[in-house]
Each structure stands twice: as structure tokens, then as C-alpha cells.
Motif scaffolding. Structure first.
Motif, PDB file in Angstrom:
ATOM      1  N   UNK A 222       7.330 -35.109   5.102  1.00 29.10           N
ATOM      2  CA  UNK A 222       7.850 -36.439   5.390  1.00 29.10           C
ATOM      3  C   UNK A 222       8.662 -36.989   4.225  1.00 29.10           C
ATOM      4  N   UNK A 223       8.267 -36.616   3.021  1.00 30.45           N
ATOM      5  CA  UNK A 223       9.002 -37.047   1.827  1.00 30.45           C
ATOM      6  C   UNK A 223      10.461 -36.588   1.865  1.00 30.45           C
ATOM      7  N   UNK A 224      10.711 -35.393   2.410  1.00 29.88           N
ATOM      8  CA  UNK A 224      12.057 -34.828   2.381  1.00 29.88           C
ATOM      9  C   UNK A 224      12.989 -35.456   3.409  1.00 29.88           C
ATOM     10  N   UNK A 225      12.455 -36.191   4.376  1.00 29.99           N
ATOM     11  CA  UNK A 225      13.313 -36.733   5.436  1.00 29.99           C
ATOM     12  C   UNK A 225      14.382 -37.682   4.884  1.00 29.99           C
ATOM     13  N   UNK A 226      14.039 -38.723   4.084  1.00 26.25           N
ATOM     14  CA  UNK A 226      15.101 -39.584   3.547  1.00 26.25           C
ATOM     15  C   UNK A 226      16.021 -38.857   2.587  1.00 26.25           C
ATOM     16  N   UNK A 227      15.511 -37.818   1.922  1.00 28.34           N
ATOM     17  CA  UNK A 227      16.356 -37.026   1.027  1.00 28.34           C
ATOM     18  C   UNK A 227      17.455 -36.329   1.822  1.00 28.34           C
ATOM     19  N   UNK A 228      17.073 -35.706   2.938  1.00 28.27           N
ATOM     20  CA  UNK A 228      18.049 -35.018   3.791  1.00 28.27           C
ATOM     21  C   UNK A 228      18.974 -36.027   4.453  1.00 28.27           C
ATOM     22  N   UNK A 229      18.436 -37.179   4.854  1.00 26.12           N
ATOM     23  CA  UNK A 229      19.256 -38.215   5.485  1.00 26.12           C
ATOM     24  C   UNK A 229      20.365 -38.681   4.547  1.00 26.12           C
ATOM     25  N   UNK A 230      20.027 -38.900   3.279  1.00 22.19           N
ATOM     26  CA  UNK A 230      21.042 -39.295   2.295  1.00 22.19           C
ATOM     27  C   UNK A 230      22.110 -38.221   2.160  1.00 22.19           C
ATOM     28  N   UNK A 231      21.685 -36.949   2.164  1.00 18.48           N
ATOM     29  CA  UNK A 231      22.638 -35.859   2.058  1.00 18.48           C
ATOM     30  C   UNK A 231      23.571 -35.776   3.255  1.00 18.48           C
ATOM     31  N   UNK A 232      23.052 -36.074   4.456  1.00 15.43           N
ATOM     32  CA  UNK A 232      23.888 -36.059   5.662  1.00 15.43           C
ATOM     33  C   UNK A 232      24.988 -37.124   5.563  1.00 15.43           C
TER      34      UNK A 232
END
Length: 270
Positions: A222-232
């Protein structure tokens, strides 16, 4: 025992919120999302802002020439992130609020399929396009093409720093992570302390090793979700001019890159 359970559950939730919304830098995840969701104003060709935004587009953009193709893959990525958040949230709910329920029960099959397609397709595109070149090479090429030399880029960064005092060359890793592990290790004590609170609270209410391990894995995912969202958004979004309060975000990313390039240049000269 129910009272102790709810105390532990609340402690778990507050620990999660503390880590999620903590702002280790002046430019945080919330400000980044506000920037991406706000309509961009027109650019001013040749201005310091325009040159910085062109740099960010060349370095972190997808490399796709079509505006609508970028929007399409951005939509896929956002849908994939939302699907991942729903799946992980449901799994945590099943573990603690529906004892005995399977973590994949009552989930439509379309949801995990949507998550896989929504995340895999945009990542495949960026790795086949612009991101095939190493990040350092993309930075150096963009500096040479847009500014000419690193010294001229530093002059532009100094101008932007004075114009946008809220900007910082240390944006929050939640706002602009270069890669997922960058956000972890840049957060240092804050991340590991919060994750330790997660582990301690889940260990108290899990009552079994498998449930405890499931919780730790789900939370880390779950921690990685906003990280990937920012990258998108960084790859497929439009780096454009905006209101001064929102421009602090892209300016911060640019200042950070110039600082990194300066340090690399000094290291090469030693």
C-alpha cells in the motif's frame, strides 16, 4: 478484549495516517497532486519557468509525441493505482474486520485484471520510450540542449528560487520519488518508525503469524501506491505553468536536479 482490540485498531489507523500525511519536506504529496489536478495556464516561451518545465518534460516525460496518448496512459495508470488501493484496502478489511473471511472474497475478478493492465501498460511504454536512456544521461542531455551549460542552469535555478520562495531543492519523496526505494531511504527514521508502529500494532491484533505477515506485506504494498501514482503523473502529465503557489512543486523538482548535477560536476572535477 473487544475494548483492547479497538484500542489497538485505532492505534494502527493513527500510525498509518501519521506516516501517510507526514510532510518531511516543504513540497509534499498533497501539493504535488494539487499541481497535477489543476488546469495549466499558458507558458511564456523563453522564461525561466518555461525552460525548467521543458527540462522536466525531457527528463521525466514518457517520450510519447501525442497529447492524447499521454492522457490515455495516464488514465490507465491512475485507474491501476486506484484498483490496487481498493484491493489492498479490502484485504486489510478482511483480515481484521471480517474474521475468517478470505482476503480475495467478494472481489470482482475485473478489479485485479484492471490493476495489472492499468499499471503494466504505462510502465512498459515509458521503459520502451524515454526511460530506456539512463537518468543521468537524460539530465545531462537536457541541460546541454536547453541551457547550454550547468552554470547557466544554476543561474536559472537561482532566479526561480528567488521568485518562488516556497520552493525547495529537497521536495518530499512522497511528492517526487525517482524510484520506490528512494522514498523509503530518503524518509529514513520517519518511514521506519511509522512502519515499526504498523508492525507492533498489527502483531498485537493479528493473533497468528500468517495474519501478521499478511498485514506487513499488504501495508508495504500500500505504501508504494502513491509513489507509483506520482510517477504516472510525472511521466504522462503536462509539466505546465500554473499559479505561483502551485509552481513551487515543479520548481522544487528542477532545483533538486540542478543540485544533483552540480554535485556530480564537482565530483568529476576532483
Amino acid at each position: 478484549m473487544p475494548g483492547l482490540f479497538w484500542i489497538a485498531a485505532n492505534f494502527f489507523v493513527y500510525s498509518f495516517l501519521w506516516m501517510w500525511f507526514r510532510k518531511p519536506g516543504p513540497v509534499d504529496f498533497v501539493r504535488a497532486i494539487r499541481y497535477w489536478l489543476s488546469p495549466c495556464l499558458s507558458r511564456h516561451p523563453g522564461s525561466a519557468e518555461d525552460r525548467a518545465l521543458r527540462y522536466l518534460t525531457e527528463v521525466y516525460g514518457s517520450g510519447l509525441p501525442s497529447f492524447w496518448m499521454n492522457r490515455f496512459f495516464l488514465g490507465l495508470g491512475v485507474v491501476g493505482c486506484v484498483s490496487a488501493m481498493l484491493i489492498l484496502g479490502h484485504a486489510l478489511y478482511a483480515l481484521y474486520l471480517s474474521p475468517g473471511a478470505s482476503t480475495d472474497s467478494q472481489l470482482p475478478l475485473a478489479l485485479p485484471i484492471t490493476m495489472v493492465i492499468g499499471l503494466f501498460a504505462p510502465l512498459l511504454v515509458v521503459f520502451l520510450e524515454n526511460w530506456r536512456k539512463p537518468l543521468t544521461g537524460r539530465r545531462t542531455s537536457a541541460i546541454n540542449r536547453i541551457f547550454g551549460t550547468i552554470d547557466l542552469a544554476v543561474e536559472v535555478s537561482d532566479t526561480l528560487r528567488q521568485k518562488y520562495p516556497e520552493a525547495s531543492d529537497i521536495p518530499s519523496p512522497w511528492a517526487f520519488p525517482i524510484r520506490p526505494d528512494y522514498a523509503v531511504f530518503s524518509s529514513e527514521k520517519s518511514f521506519f518508525t511509522a512502519y515499526g508502529l504498523f508492525a507492533a500494532s498489527s502483531l498485537y491484533v493479528a493473533h497468528s503469524v500468517p495474519r501478521f505477515l499478511d498485514t506487513v506485506i499488504f501495508l508495504f504494498s500500500l505504501y508504494f501506491v502513491p509513489v507509483i501514482l506520482s510517477g504516472m503523473f510525472a511521466a504522462f502529465g503536462s509539466w505546465g505553468s500554473n499559479k505561483a503557489v502551485l509552481m513551487a512543486y515543479p520548481v522544487s523538482v528542477f532545483l533538486r536536479d540542478v543540485r544533483i548535477l552540480q554535485n556530480e560536476d564537482r565530483w568529476r572535477l576532483q
